[in-house]
Design a protein around this motif. Structure first.
Motif, mmCIF file in Angstrom:
data_model
loop_
_atom_site.group_PDB
_atom_site.id
_atom_site.type_symbol
_atom_site.label_atom_id
_atom_site.label_comp_id
_atom_site.label_asym_id
_atom_site.label_seq_id
_atom_site.Cartn_x
_atom_site.Cartn_y
_atom_site.Cartn_z
ATOM 1 N N PRO A 212 0.829 -1.217 0.000
ATOM 2 C CA PRO A 212 0.000 0.000 0.000
ATOM 3 C C PRO A 212 0.862 1.267 0.000
ATOM 4 O O PRO A 212 1.698 1.459 0.883
ATOM 5 C CB PRO A 212 -0.814 -0.120 1.289
ATOM 6 N N GLY A 213 0.703 2.069 -1.042
ATOM 7 C CA GLY A 213 1.430 3.334 -1.157
ATOM 8 C C GLY A 213 2.849 3.202 -1.669
ATOM 9 O O GLY A 213 3.522 4.205 -1.885
ATOM 10 N N VAL A 214 3.331 1.988 -1.877
ATOM 11 C CA VAL A 214 4.717 1.757 -2.303
ATOM 12 C C VAL A 214 4.722 1.206 -3.723
ATOM 13 O O VAL A 214 4.041 0.231 -4.026
ATOM 14 C CB VAL A 214 5.455 0.790 -1.352
ATOM 15 N N PHE A 215 5.541 1.830 -4.571
ATOM 16 C CA PHE A 215 5.583 1.483 -5.978
ATOM 17 C C PHE A 215 7.002 1.164 -6.415
ATOM 18 O O PHE A 215 7.969 1.618 -5.814
ATOM 19 C CB PHE A 215 5.017 2.638 -6.818
ATOM 20 N N ALA A 216 7.096 0.369 -7.488
ATOM 21 C CA ALA A 216 8.388 -0.047 -8.023
ATOM 22 C C ALA A 216 8.276 -0.159 -9.535
ATOM 23 O O ALA A 216 7.177 -0.076 -10.093
ATOM 24 C CB ALA A 216 8.785 -1.399 -7.431
ATOM 25 N N LEU A 217 9.404 -0.383 -10.171
ATOM 26 C CA LEU A 217 9.395 -0.662 -11.598
ATOM 27 C C LEU A 217 9.258 -2.166 -11.798
ATOM 28 O O LEU A 217 9.842 -2.951 -11.042
ATOM 29 C CB LEU A 217 10.682 -0.160 -12.254
ATOM 30 N N ARG A 218 8.529 -2.553 -12.808
ATOM 31 C CA ARG A 218 8.341 -3.966 -13.116
ATOM 32 C C ARG A 218 9.689 -4.658 -13.354
ATOM 33 O O ARG A 218 9.861 -5.833 -13.070
ATOM 34 C CB ARG A 218 7.454 -4.094 -14.358
ATOM 35 N N SER A 219 10.650 -3.905 -13.843
ATOM 36 C CA SER A 219 11.962 -4.472 -14.176
ATOM 37 C C SER A 219 12.850 -4.738 -12.958
ATOM 38 O O SER A 219 13.895 -5.368 -13.095
ATOM 39 C CB SER A 219 12.694 -3.532 -15.139
ATOM 40 N N PHE A 220 12.457 -4.264 -11.782
ATOM 41 C CA PHE A 220 13.264 -4.503 -10.583
ATOM 42 C C PHE A 220 13.333 -6.001 -10.292
ATOM 43 O O PHE A 220 12.342 -6.709 -10.399
ATOM 44 C CB PHE A 220 12.673 -3.807 -9.354
ATOM 45 N N GLY A 221 14.483 -6.444 -9.853
ATOM 46 C CA GLY A 221 14.645 -7.840 -9.461
ATOM 47 C C GLY A 221 14.098 -8.088 -8.063
ATOM 48 O O GLY A 221 13.699 -7.165 -7.358
ATOM 49 N N LYS A 222 14.105 -9.336 -7.665
ATOM 50 C CA LYS A 222 13.572 -9.714 -6.344
ATOM 51 C C LYS A 222 14.322 -9.032 -5.213
ATOM 52 O O LYS A 222 13.738 -8.679 -4.194
ATOM 53 C CB LYS A 222 13.631 -11.229 -6.168
ATOM 54 N N GLU A 223 15.630 -8.841 -5.376
ATOM 55 C CA GLU A 223 16.427 -8.189 -4.324
ATOM 56 C C GLU A 223 15.952 -6.750 -4.105
ATOM 57 O O GLU A 223 15.801 -6.311 -2.970
ATOM 58 C CB GLU A 223 17.916 -8.184 -4.675
ATOM 59 N N ALA A 224 15.723 -6.036 -5.192
ATOM 60 C CA ALA A 224 15.254 -4.641 -5.093
ATOM 61 C C ALA A 224 13.849 -4.590 -4.518
ATOM 62 O O ALA A 224 13.545 -3.738 -3.684
ATOM 63 C CB ALA A 224 15.300 -3.971 -6.455
ATOM 64 N N LEU A 225 12.975 -5.508 -4.934
ATOM 65 C CA LEU A 225 11.609 -5.508 -4.418
ATOM 66 C C LEU A 225 11.568 -5.819 -2.932
ATOM 67 O O LEU A 225 10.694 -5.342 -2.212
ATOM 68 C CB LEU A 225 10.749 -6.511 -5.187
ATOM 69 N N ALA A 226 12.540 -6.574 -2.445
ATOM 70 C CA ALA A 226 12.608 -6.902 -1.023
ATOM 71 C C ALA A 226 12.937 -5.662 -0.179
ATOM 72 O O ALA A 226 12.707 -5.644 1.028
ATOM 73 C CB ALA A 226 13.627 -7.990 -0.775
ATOM 74 N N LEU A 227 13.441 -4.621 -0.803
ATOM 75 C CA LEU A 227 13.812 -3.384 -0.109
ATOM 76 C C LEU A 227 12.650 -2.412 0.030
ATOM 77 O O LEU A 227 12.847 -1.278 0.452
ATOM 78 C CB LEU A 227 14.969 -2.686 -0.841
ATOM 79 N N ALA A 228 11.456 -2.847 -0.300
ATOM 80 C CA ALA A 228 10.286 -1.958 -0.257
ATOM 81 C C ALA A 228 10.127 -1.358 1.128
ATOM 82 O O ALA A 228 10.151 -2.056 2.131
ATOM 83 C CB ALA A 228 9.025 -2.731 -0.642
#
Length: 83
Positions: A66-82
């Motif tokens: 909720p309220g947090v966005f990322a790029l689809r191209s981010f890898g799992k490591e980057a998404l874990a930093l949400a």
């Protein structure tokens, strides 16, 4: 630059998911928005939510929390930093 274009640029620069308030803050600091208005955070939130709902499989921006966005191209490591 539109709000969604600015958000994508900020996310590319930072390289990890961010809350829409932080995306807005950084976009304003870097003078990326062509029009800021009275409530830029609300506008950013609305634009990001709309693009995520409208173009679920095509948008380069995705919602990770909720309220947090990322790029689809981010890898799992980057998404874990949400935040």
């Amino acid at each position: 630059m539109t709000f969604t274009e600015a958000a994508a640029e900020i996310l590319r620069l930072v390289g990890r998911p961010l809350h829409y308030k932080k995306i807005t803050e950084l976009a304003i600091e870097r003078n990326l928005l062509s029009h800021v208005g009275k409530a830029p955070e609300l506008t950013m939130s609305s634009r990001l939510a709309t693009i995520v709902k409208k173009d679920k499989s095509e948008s380069e921006i995705i919602k990770v929390k909720p309220g947090v966005f990322a790029l689809r191209s981010f890898g799992k490591e980057a998404l874990a930093l949400a935040d």
